[in-house]
Design a protein around this motif. Structure first.
Motif, PDB file in Angstrom:
ATOM      1  N   UNK A  19       0.823  -1.212   0.000  1.00 47.06           N
ATOM      2  CA  UNK A  19       0.000   0.000   0.000  1.00 47.06           C
ATOM      3  C   UNK A  19       0.857   1.262   0.000  1.00 47.06           C
ATOM      4  N   UNK A  20       1.924   1.259   0.788  1.00 45.68           N
ATOM      5  CA  UNK A  20       2.808   2.419   0.833  1.00 45.68           C
ATOM      6  C   UNK A  20       3.556   2.597  -0.492  1.00 45.68           C
ATOM      7  N   UNK A  21       3.941   1.464  -1.106  1.00 49.14           N
ATOM      8  CA  UNK A  21       4.635   1.546  -2.388  1.00 49.14           C
ATOM      9  C   UNK A  21       3.725   2.111  -3.479  1.00 49.14           C
ATOM     10  N   UNK A  22       2.432   1.811  -3.392  1.00 44.40           N
ATOM     11  CA  UNK A  22       1.474   2.340  -4.368  1.00 44.40           C
ATOM     12  C   UNK A  22       1.202   3.825  -4.110  1.00 44.40           C
ATOM     13  N   UNK A  23       1.177   4.201  -2.842  1.00 49.29           N
ATOM     14  CA  UNK A  23       0.798   5.568  -2.465  1.00 49.29           C
ATOM     15  C   UNK A  23       1.942   6.571  -2.592  1.00 49.29           C
ATOM     16  N   UNK A  24       3.197   6.084  -2.471  1.00 50.05           N
ATOM     17  CA  UNK A  24       4.350   6.983  -2.490  1.00 50.05           C
ATOM     18  C   UNK A  24       5.391   6.487  -3.480  1.00 50.05           C
ATOM     19  N   UNK A  25       6.116   7.428  -4.048  1.00 46.61           N
ATOM     20  CA  UNK A  25       7.259   7.094  -4.888  1.00 46.61           C
ATOM     21  C   UNK A  25       8.493   6.861  -4.009  1.00 46.61           C
ATOM     22  N   UNK A  26       9.444   6.103  -4.544  1.00 44.86           N
ATOM     23  CA  UNK A  26      10.751   5.890  -3.896  1.00 44.86           C
ATOM     24  C   UNK A  26      10.621   5.222  -2.518  1.00 44.86           C
ATOM     25  N   UNK A  27       9.720   4.257  -2.396  1.00 44.40           N
ATOM     26  CA  UNK A  27       9.464   3.657  -1.079  1.00 44.40           C
ATOM     27  C   UNK A  27      10.656   2.864  -0.555  1.00 44.40           C
ATOM     28  N   UNK A  28      11.533   2.399  -1.425  1.00 46.84           N
ATOM     29  CA  UNK A  28      12.688   1.621  -0.978  1.00 46.84           C
ATOM     30  C   UNK A  28      13.995   2.397  -1.098  1.00 46.84           C
ATOM     31  N   UNK A  29      13.903   3.705  -1.191  1.00 49.68           N
ATOM     32  CA  UNK A  29      15.108   4.528  -1.339  1.00 49.68           C
ATOM     33  C   UNK A  29      16.018   4.429  -0.122  1.00 49.68           C
ATOM     34  N   UNK A  30      15.444   4.088   1.025  1.00 44.70           N
ATOM     35  CA  UNK A  30      16.236   4.047   2.260  1.00 44.70           C
ATOM     36  C   UNK A  30      17.315   2.975   2.225  1.00 44.70           C
ATOM     37  N   UNK A  31      17.116   1.918   1.430  1.00 42.51           N
ATOM     38  CA  UNK A  31      18.072   0.816   1.406  1.00 42.51           C
ATOM     39  C   UNK A  31      19.438   1.264   0.894  1.00 42.51           C
ATOM     40  N   UNK A  32      19.422   2.147  -0.088  1.00 41.78           N
ATOM     41  CA  UNK A  32      20.680   2.626  -0.649  1.00 41.78           C
ATOM     42  C   UNK A  32      21.485   3.400   0.379  1.00 41.78           C
TER      43      UNK A  32
END
Length: 423
Positions: free
Chosen positions: A207-220
């Motif tokens: 749901x968060x990935x659909x609602x917001x862009x760059x949801x996994x940016x923190x991993x980098x």
């Protein structure tokens, strides 16, 4: 069946102490510009960094290419929450919500502590222990995360589904609450809790990935972190300065880190120790034969202590997590972690001396700063080792009892609670 009557005196006393200590913490927050309180460095993270992230998140995206954003996507929900109180400034709303989460933890600990066979010591530790960190807990969102972990543990016995859901939500805000499910009894309780945690975690992440862009940016950005000056490795490198090590401290990835020769090796050693700690916890899980009502609580504290002590980063707000988990342990009279809770309290008090009081000494690598960090991290390391040793021994079958007789049964935690209430 007549339950023992709980006198209102202890609860009233706890309420008064909570109100008095939180008023003191608020007073410190309003005077945080004083040099001894960090010269405004404690509150700066909210009114500068959190407000910036709020602005980015409110436009439908997670902060990308921002080295300070290193948190799972659930953190965005917490940072957006102050917008629910538009009549307050962001800073004011954030503090109000943090106090509400703090009160929720205290109330949950009191509620459980009043049950037959349980103890109010957990509520006492949380109420009196959190102010040891001065005003820092009000200017970080770790209280909110700790509230989810505490609720997960306290609801696990009566509702494994709720325990799994709260654990999953906590893990989506800051990863460590996933560890609170480590000590669930084998059988249906574990299957239910872990299944619901996985399902709710996956659904919320989607749901968060659909609602917001760059949801996994923190991993980098998380992968690029080095050795923070307050970690065990950072303490060793700071001491090495006095032996000729040519390194220096620098602000990067949202904290003060050490740069120079051998830093990469120290970071690698920290990761190796964390992997070893994870292996020990898995070994305990496989070999454990005796479960009590306190085992899930004790396992959660031990796991988070081990991961904290071996981490490349030990920020002072991490002590909020440990105080919350130690408080949950003390709600049970069967816990093996009482001496560990005392070490957590002592290291919390020292953490406040380190930051914000003498943080400049730590950053400059003076003998005062080094000795303070050596004492704080020494207490944390001792707490982690003692916690795991006591957890290991508590999981062995009682003398004269066969291993088969102590193998946990499905819903054994509910049966134990029922037996305690009858007694």
């Amino acid at each position: 069946m007549n339950r023992p009557r709980v006198t209102p005196g202890p609860v009233l006393a706890l309420t008064v102490v909570w109100l008095a200590t939180r008023a003191l913490m608020l007073w410190l927050l309003t005077h945080s510009s004083a040099r001894l309180l960090g010269g405004g460095s404690v509150t700066r993270e909210v009114w500068r960094l959190y407000v910036h992230w709020y602005d980015v998140l409110s436009h439908g995206a997670f902060p990308a290419h921002d080295t300070t954003w290193q948190y799972p996507p659930g953190a965005g929900v917490v940072l957006l929450a102050p917008g629910l109180l538009p009549w307050l400034t962001y800073f004011q709303a954030f503090v109000v919500l943090t106090l509400a989460a703090d009160a929720l933890v205290a109330a949950a600990l009191v509620r459980v502590g009043k049950r037959a066979g349980r103890s109010l010591l957990g509520a006492v530790l949380w109420t009196g222990g959190l102010p040891l960190l001065l005003h820092l807990p009000l200017a970080r969102y770790d209280v909110q995360v700790t509230a989810l972990a505490v609720l997960s543990l306290l609801t696990l016995a009566r509702s494994p589904r709720s325990g799994g859901v709260f654990g999953a939500l906590g893990a989506l805000v800051k990863v460590w609450p996933a560890l609170v499910l480590l000590g669930t009894p084998r059988g249906r309780t574990s299957r239910t809790a872990w299944t619901w945690a996985a399902a709710v975690g996956a659904a919320t992440l989607t749901l968060l990935a659909i609602s917001f862009n760059n949801s996994l940016a923190f991993l980098r950005e998380q992968g690029g972190r080095g050795v923070q000056i307050e970690s065990l490795g950072g303490t060793a490198l700071n001491l090495a300065r006095h032996l000729g090590w040519h390194g220096r401290s620098r602000y990067q990835y949202g904290s003060i880190e050490l740069t120079g020769p051998h830093v990469a090796a120290v970071a690698g050693a920290s990761l190796g120790l964390t992997a070893a700690a994870f292996g020990l916890l898995l070994l305990w899980r496989v070999r454990a034969r005796h479960w009590s009502e306190a085992t899930p609580f004790d396992a959660a504290l031990s796991a988070v202590l081990l991961f904290t002590a071996t981490s490349r980063v030990i920020s002072p707000q991490y002590m909020v997590w440990l105080l919350g988990l130690a408080a949950v342990c003390l709600t049970s009279r069967y816990t093996s972690q009482r001496p560990v809770a005392l070490l957590v309290l002592a290291s919390s008090a020292l953490s406040s001396v380190v930051f914000p009081m003498y943080y400049r000494e730590v950053v400059d690598g003076t003998w005062t700063g080094c000795l303070l960090m050596l004492a704080r991290n020494g207490l944390l390391a001792a707490a982690a080792v003692l916690s795991f040793v006591r957890l290991w021994h508590s999981a062995r079958p009682p003398a004269g009892t066969s291993a088969a007789a102590t193998e946990p049964r499905p819903d054994s935690d509910r049966l134990q609670d029922r037996a305690l209430s009858v007694s």
